[in-house]
Scaffold this motif. Structure first.
Motif, PDB file in Angstrom:
ATOM      1  N   VAL A 226     -14.272   2.785  -1.519  1.00 60.40           N
ATOM      2  CA  VAL A 226     -15.049   1.615  -1.117  1.00 60.40           C
ATOM      3  C   VAL A 226     -16.116   1.364  -2.174  1.00 60.40           C
ATOM      4  O   VAL A 226     -16.908   2.258  -2.500  1.00 60.40           O
ATOM      5  CB  VAL A 226     -15.702   1.829   0.260  1.00 60.40           C
ATOM      6  N   ILE A 227     -16.139   0.153  -2.727  1.00 56.53           N
ATOM      7  CA  ILE A 227     -17.114  -0.227  -3.748  1.00 56.53           C
ATOM      8  C   ILE A 227     -17.796  -1.502  -3.261  1.00 56.53           C
ATOM      9  O   ILE A 227     -17.183  -2.572  -3.238  1.00 56.53           O
ATOM     10  CB  ILE A 227     -16.430  -0.437  -5.108  1.00 56.53           C
ATOM     11  N   SER A 228     -19.056  -1.370  -2.843  1.00 57.92           N
ATOM     12  CA  SER A 228     -19.757  -2.468  -2.177  1.00 57.92           C
ATOM     13  C   SER A 228     -21.046  -2.837  -2.896  1.00 57.92           C
ATOM     14  O   SER A 228     -21.548  -2.088  -3.742  1.00 57.92           O
ATOM     15  CB  SER A 228     -20.077  -2.070  -0.723  1.00 57.92           C
TER      16      SER A 228
ATOM     17  N   ILE B  62       0.819  -1.213   0.000  1.00 60.86           N
ATOM     18  CA  ILE B  62       0.000   0.000   0.000  1.00 60.86           C
ATOM     19  C   ILE B  62       0.852   1.261   0.000  1.00 60.86           C
ATOM     20  O   ILE B  62       0.501   2.263  -0.626  1.00 60.86           O
ATOM     21  CB  ILE B  62      -0.981  -0.032   1.190  1.00 60.86           C
ATOM     22  N   ARG B  63       1.990   1.229   0.657  1.00 65.42           N
ATOM     23  CA  ARG B  63       2.816   2.439   0.721  1.00 65.42           C
ATOM     24  C   ARG B  63       3.285   2.888  -0.664  1.00 65.42           C
ATOM     25  O   ARG B  63       3.574   4.065  -0.884  1.00 65.42           O
ATOM     26  CB  ARG B  63       4.006   2.237   1.655  1.00 65.42           C
ATOM     27  N   HIS B  64       3.363   1.949  -1.605  1.00 62.93           N
ATOM     28  CA  HIS B  64       3.804   2.283  -2.960  1.00 62.93           C
ATOM     29  C   HIS B  64       2.637   2.448  -3.946  1.00 62.93           C
ATOM     30  O   HIS B  64       2.857   2.627  -5.135  1.00 62.93           O
ATOM     31  CB  HIS B  64       4.749   1.199  -3.473  1.00 62.93           C
ATOM     32  N   ALA B  65       1.401   2.374  -3.439  1.00 63.40           N
ATOM     33  CA  ALA B  65       0.235   2.417  -4.319  1.00 63.40           C
ATOM     34  C   ALA B  65      -0.197   3.855  -4.621  1.00 63.40           C
ATOM     35  O   ALA B  65       0.066   4.784  -3.848  1.00 63.40           O
ATOM     36  CB  ALA B  65      -0.922   1.651  -3.681  1.00 63.40           C
ATOM     37  N   ASP B  66      -0.880   4.014  -5.745  1.00 63.56           N
ATOM     38  CA  ASP B  66      -1.518   5.287  -6.092  1.00 63.56           C
ATOM     39  C   ASP B  66      -2.971   5.316  -5.646  1.00 63.56           C
ATOM     40  O   ASP B  66      -3.542   6.391  -5.438  1.00 63.56           O
ATOM     41  CB  ASP B  66      -1.471   5.502  -7.609  1.00 63.56           C
ATOM     42  N   LEU B  67      -3.556   4.140  -5.491  1.00 63.59           N
ATOM     43  CA  LEU B  67      -4.972   4.055  -5.150  1.00 63.59           C
ATOM     44  C   LEU B  67      -5.251   2.689  -4.530  1.00 63.59           C
ATOM     45  O   LEU B  67      -4.645   1.691  -4.919  1.00 63.59           O
ATOM     46  CB  LEU B  67      -5.829   4.226  -6.415  1.00 63.59           C
ATOM     47  N   VAL B  68      -6.186   2.676  -3.565  1.00 64.84           N
ATOM     48  CA  VAL B  68      -6.618   1.424  -2.948  1.00 64.84           C
ATOM     49  C   VAL B  68      -8.116   1.269  -3.161  1.00 64.84           C
ATOM     50  O   VAL B  68      -8.891   2.208  -2.932  1.00 64.84           O
ATOM     51  CB  VAL B  68      -6.312   1.400  -1.434  1.00 64.84           C
ATOM     52  N   LEU B  69      -8.527   0.084  -3.610  1.00 61.05           N
ATOM     53  CA  LEU B  69      -9.942  -0.256  -3.748  1.00 61.05           C
ATOM     54  C   LEU B  69     -10.283  -1.337  -2.722  1.00 61.05           C
ATOM     55  O   LEU B  69      -9.558  -2.328  -2.595  1.00 61.05           O
ATOM     56  CB  LEU B  69     -10.253  -0.788  -5.142  1.00 61.05           C
ATOM     57  N   THR B  70     -11.366  -1.131  -1.993  1.00 61.27           N
ATOM     58  CA  THR B  70     -11.843  -2.148  -1.063  1.00 61.27           C
ATOM     59  C   THR B  70     -13.359  -2.190  -1.152  1.00 61.27           C
ATOM     60  O   THR B  70     -13.968  -1.489  -1.957  1.00 61.27           O
ATOM     61  CB  THR B  70     -11.345  -1.875   0.372  1.00 61.27           C
ATOM     62  N   GLY B  71     -13.993  -3.042  -0.367  1.00 62.00           N
ATOM     63  CA  GLY B  71     -15.437  -3.144  -0.400  1.00 62.00           C
ATOM     64  C   GLY B  71     -15.921  -4.339   0.388  1.00 62.00           C
ATOM     65  O   GLY B  71     -15.129  -5.107   0.953  1.00 62.00           O
ATOM     66  N   GLU B  72     -17.245  -4.504   0.427  1.00 59.96           N
ATOM     67  CA  GLU B  72     -17.891  -5.590   1.164  1.00 59.96           C
ATOM     68  C   GLU B  72     -19.308  -5.740   0.611  1.00 59.96           C
ATOM     69  O   GLU B  72     -19.733  -4.963  -0.247  1.00 59.96           O
ATOM     70  CB  GLU B  72     -17.923  -5.268   2.658  1.00 59.96           C
TER      71      GLU B  72
ATOM     72  N   SER C  18     -17.639   6.263  -0.919  1.00 59.03           N
ATOM     73  CA  SER C  18     -18.215   4.918  -0.953  1.00 59.03           C
ATOM     74  C   SER C  18     -19.230   4.822  -2.081  1.00 59.03           C
ATOM     75  O   SER C  18     -20.048   5.732  -2.273  1.00 59.03           O
ATOM     76  CB  SER C  18     -18.903   4.596   0.374  1.00 59.03           C
ATOM     77  N   PHE C  19     -19.191   3.729  -2.832  1.00 60.01           N
ATOM     78  CA  PHE C  19     -20.056   3.541  -3.994  1.00 60.01           C
ATOM     79  C   PHE C  19     -20.773   2.188  -3.905  1.00 60.01           C
ATOM     80  O   PHE C  19     -20.231   1.222  -3.378  1.00 60.01           O
ATOM     81  CB  PHE C  19     -19.241   3.534  -5.286  1.00 60.01           C
ATOM     82  N   SER C  20     -21.964   2.138  -4.482  1.00 57.00           N
ATOM     83  CA  SER C  20     -22.700   0.887  -4.636  1.00 57.00           C
ATOM     84  C   SER C  20     -22.553   0.394  -6.067  1.00 57.00           C
ATOM     85  O   SER C  20     -22.499   1.191  -7.010  1.00 57.00           O
ATOM     86  CB  SER C  20     -24.180   1.098  -4.314  1.00 57.00           C
TER      87      SER C  20
END
Length: 384
Positions: A321-323, A282-292, A341-343
């Motif tokens: 966040v994409i859930s 993560i420290r070298h990332a430009d963007l993080v995507l997560t979700g549930e 946050s997105f659906s």
């Protein structure tokens, strides 16, 4: 462009690995040459073994152990770190999915099978065990687990107690003289995402007993039994288990693991992030995507997206966040480091339709979201 994709499962629809793959396909529609790190996540319940083995090289082993009612069943767990670390889901041996609804009875269900999994891992020479304790069918404080590892729980006549949470009301003495001597050489880390104490109105019996089949009278009996158990194990271990945050997790297994094995309770998402070396990714990332599956006010209480965002926040990496569903404002989790946050929903439909189209809708949602993200980045660069 470097993207870290670290989602939980969409329960009932997609496991975490397939969620991550769908997100990756969507991202590459917008950034074909992007570098993607996949870190499928879990919270300590079902899917924890799969999530870790998707991120770290390892293997599964299958053994026969007792289910919550003492019937033999085949259960798999994971081995990583050249077979020196075991990943075990207590739900695989002692979980609700193993029982029909009419079989649920926390007065008699036992964690013995989970203890048998630990014993098998000890036989294979592990020196560390990562244990997820979500989804339990039990309320025995880990008594069955301890018995499987050599402990004896005795009544006033010196007889061993029968399995189950209700029997703990008659506990007079805990004898650890025959506890497996290999246990002190093993480090136990427990994925525990709740803060409930062992007993009382917010305790294991009152809060989680009903979903395990307990009626109001059962809850009263089980709570008193766990209190008796907690007092005696606290005195033996030197740890006040009755006030331990998370002690009530998995029907008191959280407290039992601390008392019997000196285990460390940790948020499940944090455990998986550590195992997957997510800090460095993560420290070298430009963007993080997560979700549930569903993001709402409960997400803030230690669920996967918040755990991922907490790590990204250290390095000022934006998190989306994409859930499957989002309840509340888009900035619902902004104070936890989530940009928005997105659906994935594309319109009205039944739950069955959402599940059947979940993978393709998720891919398209990421495609749409990152298209806007790319346009914003281009506009920002033009102004410089």
């Amino acid at each position: 462009m470097r993207i870290v994709i670290a989602p939980d499962s969409f329960k009932g629809c997609l496991n975490a690995f397939n969620v991550a793959l769908a997100m990756q396909r969507g991202a590459r529609k917008v950034y074909p040459e992007c570098f993607v790190d996949l870190i499928p996540m879990a919270d300590g319940g079902e899917g924890t073994v799969e999530a870790i083995l998707s991120a770290v090289q390892g293997r599964k082993v299958e053994v026969r152990v007792k289910d919550p009612l003492g019937r033999l069943t085949s259960v798999a767990y994971g081995l990583i770190d050249q077979d020196k670390t075991a990943i075990i889901e207590m739900a695989a041996a002692s979980g609700l999915p193993l029982l029909r609804v009419e079989e649920r009875d926390p007065r008699i269900t036992s964690t013995q099978g989970t203890g048998e999994l630990i014993r098998d891992a000890l036989d294979r020479g592990v020196n560390k065990i990562l244990l997820g304790i979500g989804g339990s069918a039990t309320n025995d404080g880990g008594a069955g687990l301890a018995v499987a590892l050599g402990a004896k729980l005795l009544d006033a006549q010196g007889k061993e107690l029968p399995p189950g949470g209700a029997a703990l009301a008659n506990l007079k003495k805990i004898d650890l003289s025959e506890l497996d001597p290999r246990l002190p050489e093993v480090q136990f880390e427990v994925a525990c995402d709740v803060q409930n104490p062992l007993c009382g109105p917010e305790g294991a019996s009152a809060v989680y007993g009903p979903q395990k089949g307990a009626n109001p009278e059962d809850i009263r009996v089980l709570d008193a039994a766990l209190f008796n158990f907690g007092e005696k194990l606290s005195a033996l271990s030197g740890v006040n288990l009755l006030d331990l945050p998370g002690g009530g997790a998995a029907g008191g297994l959280g407290g039992g693991l601390v008392g019997f094995l000196g285990a460390k309770l940790r948020p499940g998402s944090q455990m998986i992030l550590d195992v997957a070396n997510a800090d460095n990714k993560i420290r070298h990332a430009d963007l993080v995507l997560t979700g549930e599956g569903r993001t709402d006010f409960q997400t803030a209480y230690g669920k996967v997206p918040v755990g991922v965002a907490a790590l990204a926040r250290k390095y000022e990496v934006p998190v989306l966040v994409i859930s499957g569903a989002v309840e509340g404002y888009p900035d619902l989790l902004s104070e936890h480091g989530v940009s928005c946050s997105f659906s994935v929903s594309e319109g009205p439909g039944t739950l069955e339709e959402a599940f059947s189209k979940g993978e393709e809708q998720l891919e398209r949602a990421v495609w749409r979201i990152l298209t806007v993200w790319k346009l914003g980045a281009a506009a920002a660069n033009k102004k410089r």
